[in-house]
Structures are given as structure tokens and as C-alpha cells.
Design an enzyme around this catalytic site. Structure first.
Site, PDB file in Angstrom:
ATOM      1  CG  HIS A 111     -43.786 -14.078  20.777  1.00  0.00           C
ATOM      2  ND1 HIS A 111     -45.006 -15.626  20.933  1.00  0.00           N
ATOM      3  CD2 HIS A 111     -44.148 -12.972  20.017  1.00  0.00           C
ATOM      4  CE1 HIS A 111     -45.925 -14.558  20.764  1.00  0.00           C
ATOM      5  NE2 HIS A 111     -45.707 -13.324  20.528  1.00  0.00           N
TER       6      HIS A 111
HETATM    7  C1  LIG Z   1     -44.557  -7.823  15.708  1.00  0.00           C
HETATM    8  C2  LIG Z   1     -44.508  -7.842  17.296  1.00  0.00           C
HETATM    9  C3  LIG Z   1     -45.763  -8.391  17.493  1.00  0.00           C
HETATM   10  C4  LIG Z   1     -45.994  -8.879  18.874  1.00  0.00           C
HETATM   11  N1  LIG Z   1     -46.931  -9.214  19.362  1.00  0.00           N
HETATM   12  C5  LIG Z   1     -46.842  -9.953  20.267  1.00  0.00           C
HETATM   13  C6  LIG Z   1     -48.403 -10.203  21.088  1.00  0.00           C
HETATM   14  O1  LIG Z   1     -49.602 -10.062  20.357  1.00  0.00           O
HETATM   15  N2  LIG Z   1     -49.147 -10.119  22.613  1.00  0.00           N
HETATM   16  C7  LIG Z   1     -47.967 -10.481  23.285  1.00  0.00           C
HETATM   17  O2  LIG Z   1     -47.865 -11.263  23.899  1.00  0.00           O
HETATM   18  N3  LIG Z   1     -46.101 -10.218  23.074  1.00  0.00           N
HETATM   19  C8  LIG Z   1     -46.244  -9.645  21.122  1.00  0.00           C
HETATM   20  N4  LIG Z   1     -45.054  -9.648  21.267  1.00  0.00           N
HETATM   21  C9  LIG Z   1     -43.852  -9.519  21.936  1.00  0.00           C
HETATM   22  C10 LIG Z   1     -44.112  -8.481  23.101  1.00  0.00           C
HETATM   23  O3  LIG Z   1     -44.547  -7.163  22.529  1.00  0.00           O
HETATM   24  C11 LIG Z   1     -42.209  -8.258  24.023  1.00  0.00           C
HETATM   25  O4  LIG Z   1     -42.102  -9.325  24.222  1.00  0.00           O
HETATM   26  C12 LIG Z   1     -42.695  -6.734  24.780  1.00  0.00           C
HETATM   27  O5  LIG Z   1     -43.005  -6.059  24.532  1.00  0.00           O
HETATM   28  C13 LIG Z   1     -41.169  -7.363  25.303  1.00  0.00           C
HETATM   29  O6  LIG Z   1     -40.753  -6.411  26.453  1.00  0.00           O
HETATM   30  P1  LIG Z   1     -39.625  -6.042  27.455  1.00  0.00           P
HETATM   31  O7  LIG Z   1     -39.652  -5.403  28.320  1.00  0.00           O
HETATM   32  O8  LIG Z   1     -38.967  -6.965  26.953  1.00  0.00           O
HETATM   33  O9  LIG Z   1     -39.058  -5.539  26.089  1.00  0.00           O
HETATM   34  P2  LIG Z   1     -39.374  -3.503  25.493  1.00  0.00           P
HETATM   35  O10 LIG Z   1     -41.533  -3.995  25.695  1.00  0.00           O
HETATM   36  O11 LIG Z   1     -39.086  -3.755  24.158  1.00  0.00           O
HETATM   37  O12 LIG Z   1     -39.427  -2.508  25.744  1.00  0.00           O
HETATM   38  C14 LIG Z   1     -38.146  -2.319  25.869  1.00  0.00           C
HETATM   39  C15 LIG Z   1     -37.907  -0.684  26.103  1.00  0.00           C
HETATM   40  O13 LIG Z   1     -36.535  -0.046  26.360  1.00  0.00           O
HETATM   41  C16 LIG Z   1     -36.000   1.034  25.504  1.00  0.00           C
HETATM   42  N5  LIG Z   1     -34.486   0.983  25.382  1.00  0.00           N
HETATM   43  C17 LIG Z   1     -34.080   0.077  24.514  1.00  0.00           C
HETATM   44  N6  LIG Z   1     -32.779   0.477  24.169  1.00  0.00           N
HETATM   45  C18 LIG Z   1     -32.751   1.704  25.559  1.00  0.00           C
HETATM   46  C19 LIG Z   1     -31.818   2.885  25.502  1.00  0.00           C
HETATM   47  N7  LIG Z   1     -30.406   2.417  25.351  1.00  0.00           N
HETATM   48  N8  LIG Z   1     -31.871   3.652  26.340  1.00  0.00           N
HETATM   49  C20 LIG Z   1     -33.357   4.391  26.927  1.00  0.00           C
HETATM   50  N9  LIG Z   1     -34.179   2.953  26.463  1.00  0.00           N
HETATM   51  C21 LIG Z   1     -34.129   1.945  25.617  1.00  0.00           C
HETATM   52  C22 LIG Z   1     -36.374   0.870  23.734  1.00  0.00           C
HETATM   53  O14 LIG Z   1     -37.201   1.599  23.514  1.00  0.00           O
HETATM   54  C23 LIG Z   1     -38.251   0.537  24.950  1.00  0.00           C
HETATM   55  O15 LIG Z   1     -39.269   0.601  24.939  1.00  0.00           O
HETATM   56  C24 LIG Z   1     -44.467  -9.226  19.993  1.00  0.00           C
HETATM   57  C25 LIG Z   1     -43.684  -8.597  19.493  1.00  0.00           C
HETATM   58  C26 LIG Z   1     -43.402  -8.301  18.435  1.00  0.00           C
HETATM   59  C27 LIG Z   1     -41.803  -7.530  18.010  1.00  0.00           C
END
Ligand SMILES: Cc1cc2nc3c(=O)[nH]c(=O)nc-3n(C[C@H](O)[C@H](O)[C@H](O)COP(=O)(O)OP(=O)(O)OC[C@H]3O[C@@H](n4cnc5c(N)ncnc54)[C@H](O)[C@@H]3O)c2cc1C
Ligand SMILES: *[C@@H]1O[C@H](CO)[C@@H](O)[C@H](O)[C@H]1NC(C)=O
Ligand SMILES: *[C@@H]1O[C@H](CO)[C@@H](O)[C@H](O)[C@H]1NC(C)=O
Ligand SMILES: *[C@@H]1O[C@H](CO)[C@@H](O)[C@H](O)[C@H]1NC(C)=O
Ligand SMILES: *[C@@H]1O[C@H](CO)[C@@H](O)[C@H](O)[C@H]1NC(C)=O
Ligand SMILES: *[C@@H]1O[C@H](CO)[C@@H](O)[C@H](O)[C@H]1NC(C)=O
Ligand SMILES: *[C@@H]1O[C@H](CO)[C@@H](O)[C@H](O)[C@H]1NC(C)=O
Ligand SMILES: *[C@@H]1O[C@H](CO)[C@@H](O)[C@H](O)[C@H]1NC(C)=O
Ligand SMILES: *[C@@H]1O[C@H](CO)[C@@H](O)[C@H](O)[C@H]1NC(C)=O
Length: 533
Positions: A459
């Protein structure tokens, strides 16, 4: 399973979409608006460019595409047809087969020595996470300064993906251990034990944030897969974001491509480049674009643009502990459960629940785990190289603040007492041992155990905080036409689990941006009639 309004909604939505929009996946398992061919996109212009197709980027792209042309650029491939992503029975199996440079779950080790993952696929980390879905508390929403009504509508737009309640021995155990009251099925963040939602459906199939793209306008939406963004292109005056530079993620040639923001007709307002690349990706791209601590950027020969020393600062993770239950292999083989049983304990300070995790391809383990909900220690992120494919370095500084260690000890006690309840004992057929001893462990033992063995449940958040890197509209300070919108903007982790609120924010801010350009007349309540029939 008892019927629920969410299931019903999901059914209606899915059937309507299938009929009206003729959803299909082609041989490469990508939808009609997706491509992995850089030449289809290079040199073109769009009203909005979103970097990162994760929890936040997908709902944002779908929402903006209602009225504007949108390009969503994702470094990974498609999640569709990948059983390791879609099947609940494969949950967490990816952890056994990761590859730092190519797998859809990218492993990284923090400078604290803790390993974890981030998604590298459309759907982002929602394609690899535990799938637990829970809304933020009213208090979190107020502190964020969000409009309550719009937040509610945005959650409800996302939530047809949340599924049926389910009961279990874990619920009994948490209630018995004093994590009360038992609140039944609720998506709200309320103290006690509750049944929450998960993004797995009745067929145990995962629905990632990529499914939200189907709510977009396919005529105006383009999703470019397998393309890694290097940096933002600026026009010096302002400076103002005018496009991005990217390359093919898995092709080892050095071709770099560009794509631009549309110049609006009749001098109207421009759209934005929006970074939604996650808590590691977004600060990394800002720095690669010259926005960050100048002394650090100079070491890497990056030409500096704005000396924002706060980029990468304030990143944080919730220290977590897991106690393995001593269960016979026969019981271990039971498939993981449908909905989420969660405890919110001790005045909202701990989040506790149970998980089934794989040990090898044919063995699993059941654990009771918990996280400190609001740690005070904060860390820092910095670049390790100028290659965006390589993860930046990050140090979370767990337990730098003494009070976090005190919290961890209390959390360990809570887990031990839940694991030693009659409900669990009956299920195991024997007494469960504690973290350190057969019985309950001592204060000293637990302090040491926390320091040596505390881990993460993924998280992590922060790195582009509201107020220091972006303003209340998520616009990056010091430049025009650039926003950051994802978990990197969060000071704390919302709800029991953050994903629901990160997805909500994509929808929420998308609506705010549409309102900003359309004026007050804009009515979002009926804006998907075209797609729904
Ligand atoms: C092991 C694990 C278990 C988890 N379990 C839960 C759960 O059960 N419930 C819950 O609510 N949360 C959970 N989380 C947390 C939750 O998944 C994240 O907080 C959430 O997905 C974050 O969203 P985001 O949009 O910030 O980033 P992300 O969902 O990580 O999206 C970022 C995206 O940007 C892309 N990207 C990055 N850099 C580049 C670049 N240079 N060029 C193009 N694309 C790029 C990546 O490939 C990715 O697709 C978990 C996390 C982990 C690691
Ligand atoms: C993306 O790249 C991966 C790895 O090379 C490949 O397996 C996948 O088919 C590509 N995705 C698309 C949609 O072309
Ligand atoms: C990881 O994937 C890359 C690209 O597919 C490959 O070259 C490399 O050998 C793989 N590494 C391991 C350890 O398998
Ligand atoms: C691509 O190049 C990098 C460094 O130049 C190298 O480490 C990697 O193994 C190469 N990958 C492939 C698939 O050739
Ligand atoms: C960047 O800002 C920091 C903090 O304000 C300051 O100490 C540093 O000298 C600045 N660097 C440059 C190159 O302006
Ligand atoms: C787990 O239970 C088995 C009995 O089935 C016992 O032999 C073993 O010592 C127990 N392990 C722990 C860590 O308690
Ligand atoms: C699990 O797989 C390993 C190696 O793949 C094998 O040695 C072991 O016997 C298997 N265990 C069971 C319980 O099937
Ligand atoms: C870069 O990463 C490597 C390997 O993860 C690590 O050993 C090294 O300390 C890092 N360097 C910096 C400057 O962070
Ligand atoms: C806790 O950490 C110690 C030291 O790193 C290690 O030896 C031990 O196996 C760990 N215990 C568990 C249950 O992971």
C-alpha cells in the site's frame, strides 16, 4: 450466495455493454481501441495524454474520452486472456515467476531491504493485487478537500465490479478477539469487523481497472500498450507541457517517438499531460523531465527545469506483519475465499484480515496479517538511472519514528490474540503458536520481531504530494499543462485498502476536468447513455 444490488448492477451493465458496444477481444486479446503499434500513434496529437494505465489512469481515460480525444500510454501489455492475472486460483502465483525487466508484475527491493511489486500491464497494480475493495472514510474525504457528492457518484460508477458478501471463520475469530462490532457487508470504512468487496466475480475472475475503459467512448479513446514513457516535452514559455517522448518497452532498438497535445481551435484552453504512473512511476517521470531536486538531477546529467525538491519526498509504506497458520495441507488446498473479511481495530489504527498465499506452484499457506493504518515515518525516492524501465530507488524508513514501533508491537498482540481464539483453534484442530513463542510473546521480543520481520502489503503511496508537488487540482507547481493523478498524491493510505479510492479519484478528477472545460452546465449523471444503449 445471496443476491446483492452490486451483482445486479454488474449484470445489467455487463449485458448492456455486450449488446450495445459489441465488446470482443481479438487474437492478441486486445480491445478495438488498443494497439501495441507505436507507428499508429507516433507524431499524432490528442486533447489529453495519460501516462500509465493503472488503477487511476484507466477510469480517468474513460471519463475524459466522453468529450475529448485521449491517448493512454501503458508500458505493459494486455491483461486479457492471462490466467495468472484473471483467475483467482492463481492469486499471487506471479510472485514465483517474476522478471525485473519483462514480467507483468515488476519486483523491486526497497533500500530498507523489503521486496514488493508493482504492476506492469494495463490495469496496473489492480492486475496483481489482493483485490480487496473498500471506500475511504468520511474523514479522509474531508481532509482531501473533495466534494462528498461527487466522490459518492464516482465510487458508484466504479462499483459494479464489487461482489457478493461471504462469511467465514475469520469473521468469527476477529469478533471473538474483540474487533467489534460486526458490521455485516459494507464498503464503508467503519470500526469493527465487516465483509467488504473484492474485484473477483462469482466465477472467481478478476476485474482490473482496465475493465473501466469499456465505459469510455471508443471513437475518442486510444490505448497504446508496450510503450514506456521517457519524459514530458515542454515548450520553454511557461514552461508548458506539449507532449511526451516514449519508446517500445520490449524492443531493444533506440528508437524514440513523440506524441503531442492538440492545439485547440480558436485559442481555447489546451488539454493536459497527466502522469498516472503510480507512486514509483510518477515521481520518476517528473525527475526524468527535469522537475525535481536539481542537485540530484545534475548528478545524472538531466537538464533541470524546475527545482522542486519535494518530488519523491514523503513516500510512505504501512509496516505489516503476517502470522502463518499451522494448517494441514488438505485444508490449505481449499480455494481462496470470495469476499473480504476485514477488521478495523483499536480506533482505526490497525487493519487486520486473512489471506491465502502461494508457497510454491502446488502449496499455499493461510496467514493472518495486519498493517499499521497511519504510520508517521516517511521516506524518499530517487533515480538510480535515466532509464525509465529501471525502478527508481526508494527508502520507506520503516520505524524511523519510535511511535510506529509501538504501534507494531500492539498490532502483533492483536494478530496473536486473533490467531489464538477458539474459532481458529477449532478450525486448526490445535493451538496456534505466536510470533516468537508457543504462547504470547513479550514486549521486547515483539519489538525485535517488528524490526527484523515487518514487511509490506503493497500500500505504498506518496512521492508527489498535494500541497508540495501538485496543487488541489493535481496540477504540477511551476509548470502549465501537466498534472499527476494516482496514489503518489496520497499523504495516507485510504480505507482498509487504497485501490477503491485511487480508482474513484480517476473518475472524480476526470469529471472535474470536464466541468472545467465545459462550464457549469456539464451534467455527468447521464453521460454514458451512448455506450449503455
Ligand atoms: C502485492 C500488492 C497487493 C495489493 N493488494 C491490494 C488490495 O487487496 N486492495 C487494494 O485496495 N489495494 C491493494 N494494493 C495497492 C493497490 O493496488 C495500489 O495502491 C493501486 O493500484 C495504485 O494505483 P496507481 O494508479 O497509483 O498505480 P498503478 O495501479 O500501479 O498504475 C501505474 C501504471 O503506470 C504504468 N507505468 C509506470 N511507469 C510507466 C512509464 N514510464 N510509461 C508508461 N507506463 C508506466 C504501470 O505499468 C502501471 O500500469 C496492493 C498492492 C500490491 C503491490
Ligand atoms: C507486448 O509485449 C509482450 C512482450 O514482448 C508480448 O508478449 C505481447 O504480445 C505484446 N502485446 C501486444 C498487445 O502486442
Ligand atoms: C527477463 O526477460 C528478459 C526479456 O525477455 C530476458 O532477456 C532475460 O533473460 C530474463 N531474465 C531472467 C532472469 O529470466
Ligand atoms: C536490452 O538491452 C539491455 C541493456 O542494453 C540488456 O540488459 C538487455 O538484456 C537487452 N534485452 C534484450 C531482450 O535483448
Ligand atoms: C534548489 O532548492 C533547494 C531548496 O530550496 C536549494 O537549497 C538549492 O540550492 C536549489 N538548487 C538550485 C540549483 O537552485
Ligand atoms: C504444526 O503442526 C504439526 C502437527 O501437525 C506440528 O508437528 C508442528 O510442530 C506445528 N508447527 C508449528 C510451527 O507450530
Ligand atoms: C510440489 O511440487 C514439488 C516440485 O515441483 C514436488 O517436489 C512436490 O512433491 C510437490 N508436492 C505436492 C504435495 O504435490
Ligand atoms: C542503484 O541500484 C542498485 C541495485 O538495486 C543499488 O545497489 C544501488 O545502491 C543503487 N544506487 C543508487 C544511487 O541508488
Ligand atoms: C524473522 O527474521 C529473522 C532474521 O532476519 C529470520 O531469521 C526469521 O526466519 C524471520 N521469521 C519469520 C517467521 O519470517
Amino acid at each position: 450466495m445471496p443476491p446483492s444490488p452490486y451483482r445486479m448492477l454488474y449484470f445489467i451493465l455487463f449485458v448492456s455493454l455486450s449488446i450495445c458496444c459489441f465488446i470482443h477481444t481479438n487474437a492478441a486479446n486486445i480491445g478495438p481501441f488498443m494497439t501495441a503499434d507505436v507507428n499508429e500513434v507516433a507524431g499524432k496529437s490528442f486533447d489529453y495524454i495519460i501516462v500509465g494505465g493503472g488503477a487511476c489512469g484507466c477510469p480517468l481515460a474513460a471519463t475524459l474520452s466522453k468529450s475529448y480525444s485521449v491517448l493512454l500510454v501503458e508500458r505493459g501489455g494486455s491483461p486479457y486472456g492471462n490466467h495468472l492475472i484473471e483467475d483467482e486460483s492463481s492469486l499471487s502465483l506471479y510472485s514465483l515467476i517474476t522478471n525485473e525487466s519483462s514480467s507483468f508484475a515488476q519486483p523491486f527491493v526497497s533500500e530498507d531491504g523489503i521486496s514488493t511489486y508493482r504492476g506492469r500491464v494495463l490495469g496496473g497494480t489492480t492486475a496483481i493485487n489482493g483485490g480487496f475493495y473498500s471506500r475511504a472514510s468520511k474523514d479522509f474525504i474531508e481532509r482531501a478537500g473533495w466534494e462528498g457528492e461527487l466522490v459518492k457518484d464516482a465510487y458508484e460508477w466504479v462499483e459494479p465490479y464489487v461482489l457478493t458478501p461471504w462469511q467465514s471463520v475469520v469473521k468469527e475469530a476477529l469478533v471473538e478477539a474483540g474487533v467489534t462490532p460486526f458490521n455485516g457487508f459494507t464498503l464503508e470504512h467503519v470500526e469493527g469487523t465487516k465483509i467488504g468487496g473484492r474485484i473477483f466475480d462469482g466465477n472467481r475472475r478478476r476485474h482490473t481497472s482496465a475493465d473501466l475503459l469499456t465505459l469510455g467512448n471508443f471513437e475518442r479513446l486510444t490505448v497504446l500498450l508496450n510503450a514506456t514513457v521517457q519524459n514530458v516535452i515542454f515548450q520553454q514559455a511557461g514552461p508548458t507541457a506539449r507532449g511526451i517522448r516514449f519508446f517500445n518497452s520490449y524492443n531493444n532498438n533506440s528508437d524514440v517517438y513523440e506524441v503531442y497535445l492538440n492545439q485547440p481551435k480558436e485559442g481555447g484552453p489546451w488539454g493536459d499531460v497527466i502522469l498516472s504512473a503510480g507512486a514509483l512511476g510518477s515521481p520518476q517521470i517528473l525527475m526524468l523531465s527535469g522537475i525535481g531536486p536539481h542537485e540530484h538531477l545534475k548528478q545524472l546529467n538531466i537538464s533541470p527545469l524546475i527545482n522542486t525538491t519535494e518530488v519523491g519526498k514523503g513516500i510512505q509504506d504501512n509496516p505489516s506483519l503476517a502470522l502463518a497458520l499451522n494448517i494441514s495441507q488438505a485444508l490449505q488446498k481449499q480455494p481462496p475465499a470470495g469476499a473480504q473479511i476485514m477488521g478495523i481495530a483499536n480506533d482505526f489504527r490497525f487493519i487486520i484480515g486473512s489471506l491465502t498465499v502461494p508457497m510454491s506452484l502446488n502449496a499455499t499457506m493461510k496467514i493472518i496479517s495486519a498493517k499499521v493504518a497511519d504510520p508517521l515515518s516517511r521516506g524518499e525516492l530517487w533515480l538510480n538511472s535515466t532509464d525509465p524501465r529501471q525502478s527508481p530507488s526508494v527508502k520507506f524508513n520503516y520505524f524511523e519514528k519510535e511511535s510506529d514501533l509501538d504501534e507494531c508491537v500492539q498490532m502483533a498482540r492483536l494478530i496473536e490474540s486473533a490467531a489464538r481464539t477458539e474459532s481458529i483453534e477449532k478450525f486448526l484442530g490445535r493451538k496456534q503458536s505466536g510470533f516468537v513463542d508457543e504462547g504470547a510473546s513479550t514486549e521486547e521480543e515483539l519489538r525485535e520481531y517488528c524490526q527484523k520481520n515487518a514487511s509490506t502489503i503493497g500500500h505504498y503511496h506518496g512521492g508527489c504530494l498535494v500541497g508540495s508537488v501538485v496543487d488541489g487540482d493535481y496540477k504540477v507547481f511551476g509548470v502549465e499543462g501537466l498534472r499527476v493523478l494516482d496514489g503518489s498524491t496520497f499523504l495516507d493510505s485510504p480505507g482498509t485498502n487504497p485501490m477503491a479510492t485511487v480508482m474513484m479519484l480517476g473518475r472524480y478528477q476526470g469529471i472535474k476536468m470536464l466541468r472545467e472545460r465545459h462550464g457549469r452546465k456539464f451534467n455527468y449523471a447521464h453521460d454514458y447513455e451512448c455506450n449503455l444503449g
